[in-house]
Every structure is written in C-alpha cells, then in structure tokens.
Design a protein around this motif. Structure first.
Motif, PDB file in Angstrom:
ATOM      1  N   TYR A 217       0.810  -1.144  -0.010  1.00  0.00           N
ATOM      2  CA  TYR A 217      -0.122   0.033  -0.139  1.00  0.00           C
ATOM      3  C   TYR A 217       0.756   1.076   0.075  1.00  0.00           C
ATOM      4  O   TYR A 217       1.930   1.386   0.765  1.00  0.00           O
ATOM      5  CB  TYR A 217      -0.760   0.120   1.327  1.00  0.00           C
ATOM      6  CG  TYR A 217      -2.124   0.643   1.019  1.00  0.00           C
ATOM      7  CD1 TYR A 217      -3.312   0.144   0.777  1.00  0.00           C
ATOM      8  CD2 TYR A 217      -2.089   2.363   1.163  1.00  0.00           C
ATOM      9  CE1 TYR A 217      -4.498   1.009   0.659  1.00  0.00           C
ATOM     10  CE2 TYR A 217      -3.261   2.951   1.341  1.00  0.00           C
ATOM     11  CZ  TYR A 217      -4.320   2.240   1.014  1.00  0.00           C
ATOM     12  OH  TYR A 217      -5.588   3.124   0.787  1.00  0.00           O
ATOM     13  N   SER A 218       0.401   2.438  -0.830  1.00  0.00           N
ATOM     14  CA  SER A 218       1.017   3.485  -0.903  1.00  0.00           C
ATOM     15  C   SER A 218       0.010   4.478  -1.071  1.00  0.00           C
ATOM     16  O   SER A 218      -0.947   4.145  -1.850  1.00  0.00           O
ATOM     17  CB  SER A 218       2.237   3.641  -1.557  1.00  0.00           C
ATOM     18  OG  SER A 218       2.054   3.762  -2.901  1.00  0.00           O
ATOM     19  N   GLY A 219       0.292   5.828  -0.946  1.00  0.00           N
ATOM     20  CA  GLY A 219      -0.797   6.879  -1.314  1.00  0.00           C
ATOM     21  C   GLY A 219      -1.871   7.208   0.052  1.00  0.00           C
ATOM     22  O   GLY A 219      -1.482   6.899   1.218  1.00  0.00           O
ATOM     23  N   ASP A 220      -2.909   7.648  -0.445  1.00  0.00           N
ATOM     24  CA  ASP A 220      -3.896   8.083   0.571  1.00  0.00           C
ATOM     25  C   ASP A 220      -4.471   6.794   1.320  1.00  0.00           C
ATOM     26  O   ASP A 220      -4.877   6.016   0.605  1.00  0.00           O
ATOM     27  CB  ASP A 220      -5.017   8.840  -0.241  1.00  0.00           C
ATOM     28  CG  ASP A 220      -4.650  10.228  -0.575  1.00  0.00           C
ATOM     29  OD1 ASP A 220      -3.402  10.626  -0.340  1.00  0.00           O
ATOM     30  OD2 ASP A 220      -5.199  10.863  -1.640  1.00  0.00           O
ATOM     31  N   LEU A 221      -4.747   6.955   2.568  1.00  0.00           N
ATOM     32  CA  LEU A 221      -5.506   5.876   3.529  1.00  0.00           C
ATOM     33  C   LEU A 221      -6.384   6.507   3.954  1.00  0.00           C
ATOM     34  O   LEU A 221      -6.053   7.253   4.955  1.00  0.00           O
ATOM     35  CB  LEU A 221      -4.260   5.248   4.197  1.00  0.00           C
ATOM     36  CG  LEU A 221      -4.918   4.054   5.187  1.00  0.00           C
ATOM     37  CD1 LEU A 221      -5.334   3.015   4.230  1.00  0.00           C
ATOM     38  CD2 LEU A 221      -3.876   3.614   6.275  1.00  0.00           C
ATOM     39  N   ASN A 222      -7.801   6.219   3.927  1.00  0.00           N
ATOM     40  CA  ASN A 222      -8.685   6.910   4.799  1.00  0.00           C
ATOM     41  C   ASN A 222      -9.213   5.943   5.715  1.00  0.00           C
ATOM     42  O   ASN A 222      -9.585   4.882   5.055  1.00  0.00           O
ATOM     43  CB  ASN A 222      -9.957   7.553   3.624  1.00  0.00           C
ATOM     44  CG  ASN A 222      -9.442   8.733   2.942  1.00  0.00           C
ATOM     45  OD1 ASN A 222      -8.411   9.304   2.970  1.00  0.00           O
ATOM     46  ND2 ASN A 222     -10.422   9.197   2.183  1.00  0.00           N
ATOM     47  N   VAL A 223      -9.156   6.462   6.943  1.00  0.00           N
ATOM     48  CA  VAL A 223      -9.551   5.403   7.852  1.00  0.00           C
ATOM     49  C   VAL A 223     -11.076   6.114   8.691  1.00  0.00           C
ATOM     50  O   VAL A 223     -10.873   7.374   8.950  1.00  0.00           O
ATOM     51  CB  VAL A 223      -8.709   5.433   8.851  1.00  0.00           C
ATOM     52  CG1 VAL A 223      -9.135   4.301  10.230  1.00  0.00           C
ATOM     53  CG2 VAL A 223      -7.252   4.829   8.465  1.00  0.00           C
TER      54      VAL A 223
END
Ligand SMILES: C[S@@+](CC[C@H](N)C(=O)[O-])C[C@H]1O[C@@H](n2cnc3c(N)ncnc32)[C@H](O)[C@@H]1O
Length: 222
Positions: A52-58
């Motif tokens: 995983y890379s980039g935006d991570l919306n939690v």
C-alpha cells in the motif's frame, strides 16, 4: 454519566461505565484487544495488500480514549509513503481530566496523544507529516461521510448496550462508505452481525479473537 477507570488484564487502562456495566475496551486487555483487532487484523492487513502507498482514509466509530487513533498514528509514522486521513465520530467527548488518566499509558507515550485530544472538532488537523485527524461530534445514526474510506474500525459499545448500532441498516451504512478493497474490522463476532455484513455485499472472515473472545470479524469489499 459516571465514568470510572479500570485496569485490565494486560495492565493497560480503560473506562468503565457503571450504569451500563460496559467498558470502552476488553477487561481481558484493552491494549491487547486494540492491537489485535484494529491494528493487526485491520490496519496491517490493509497495508500489506499490494504494498500500500498513497492516501489511506480510515473511519472509526467512537474516538473515546483515542487509543485506536494513537496506535494508528504511531504505526503510520513508520510508513512515509502513506498519507492517512483519520475520520472519527464521537457524541460524548471526554474532558481533559478524563483523558489525562491515559497520558502515561505506553501507547499514549508512543503517540502524539495530547495533539489528538486537543485537535479541534469539525476540522481536519495535521497531527504529523502523514497523519491528519478529523474528529466529528456526532452519532453514527446521523453521520454523513465526507469521503469513501479504505478502512473501518467499528468500535461501538456491544450489542447489549447499543443494539441499534449492530442492526442491518448500520452495517449497510458501513458497506456504503467503503471503497472497493476496503476493510472493516470489529471485536464483535455475533452471527447476526456477520450475516448483515454479508447481506450488505461484504466478504466476511471469522478470525481468532483477542483474549476473552473466541472470534472477531473482518469484512472486505471486493
Ligand atoms: C467501545 S467505545 C470506543 C473506544 C474507543 N475506540 C477508544 O479507543 O477508546 C464506544 C464509543 O462509541 C461512542 N458512541 C456512543 N454512542 C454512539 C453513537 N450513537 N454513534 C457513534 N459513537 C457512539 C461512545 O461514546 C464511545 O466512545
């Protein structure tokens, strides 16, 4: 509502609500539960997929003591290729006197604990270079997600206390706010919850639970 502090089986602390006979975390180990359910089965599982890379919306239901947010901020700090926006809802905000009880906990010492609690509600606040926080004072019943998310921490009080948050509409609402490949995790392993997640179109796994719980649930959007 009266709130008491409780030391759990792994020596980490949680809050106990005597009127509801309910805790914010497992009595069998608050930190152990959070690391097992939300960090390992949720965050690390999602990050392992496709390097995983980039935006991570939690999205988290229930900021509470800030433990899940703090553990996530601490882990994300070691992944500069990720930019995390952590959106969390909470109707009952703890006072500084209440959250101060957690200031010296191991997990709080490893994280920007005070910054997480002092961040203004209703605004996106940069906590570090790659972790921003949006705290919203609202309930899940009326919450409108600003964006679709990659990871859901569903940390509501249990079905005995808040049955409405485990009903089909709530689990469908979770599925609707998830992007493709997004992951939903919770400590709850109730059969009706598992079936509602499946009916909402998610692929559900029963995983070994944290101490005191045989199983937990993880659901993925294909
Ligand atoms: C199990 S505790 C969550 C603990 C928290 N994740 C932590 O790390 O301390 C459940 C949380 O849900 C919040 N809550 C109660 N009713 C809610 C509702 N209708 N919608 C969203 N959150 C709610 C509670 O105030 C509490 O903070």
């Amino acid at each position: 509502m009266k709130v008491e502090i409780l030391t759990t089986a792994d020596s980490s602390k949680t809050l106990h609500l005597p009127e509801l006979n309910e805790q914010y975390h497992s009595k069998h180990g608050a930190l152990t539960e959070a690391e097992h359910v939300y960090v390992k089965a949720g965050l690390q599982h999602r990050l392992a997929a496709n390097a995983y890379s980039g935006d991570l919306n939690v999205f988290e239901l229930g900021f509470g003591t800030g433990m899940n947010a703090a553990l996530t901020a601490a882990l994300v700090a070691g992944h500069p290729q990720i930019k995390c926006l952590y959106t969390v809802i909470e109707p009952i905000i703890l006072s500084p006197e209440q959250y101060d009880l957690f200031r010296e906990e191991t997990w709080a010492l490893k994280a920007p604990f005070i910054a997480l609690h002092e961040a203004r509600w209703g605004e996106v606040v940069a906590i570090s270079d790659n972790f921003s926080l949006l705290k919203l004072q609202t309930t899940f019943e009326v919450f409108e997600a600003p964006d679709l998310v990659d990871l859901v921490y569903y940390d509501a009080f249990g079905p005995r206390v808040h049955p409405q948050l485990w009903e089909p509409w709530a689990l469908q609402k979770c599925a609707d706010l998830m992007k493709p490949k997004a992951v939903w995790v919770s400590y709850c392993a109730k059969g009706s919850v598992r079936r509602s997640l499946q009916e909402a179109g998610l692929v559900v796994e029963r995983l070994a639970g944290p101490p005191g719980k045989r199983e937990m649930l993880r659901a993925c959007k294909t």
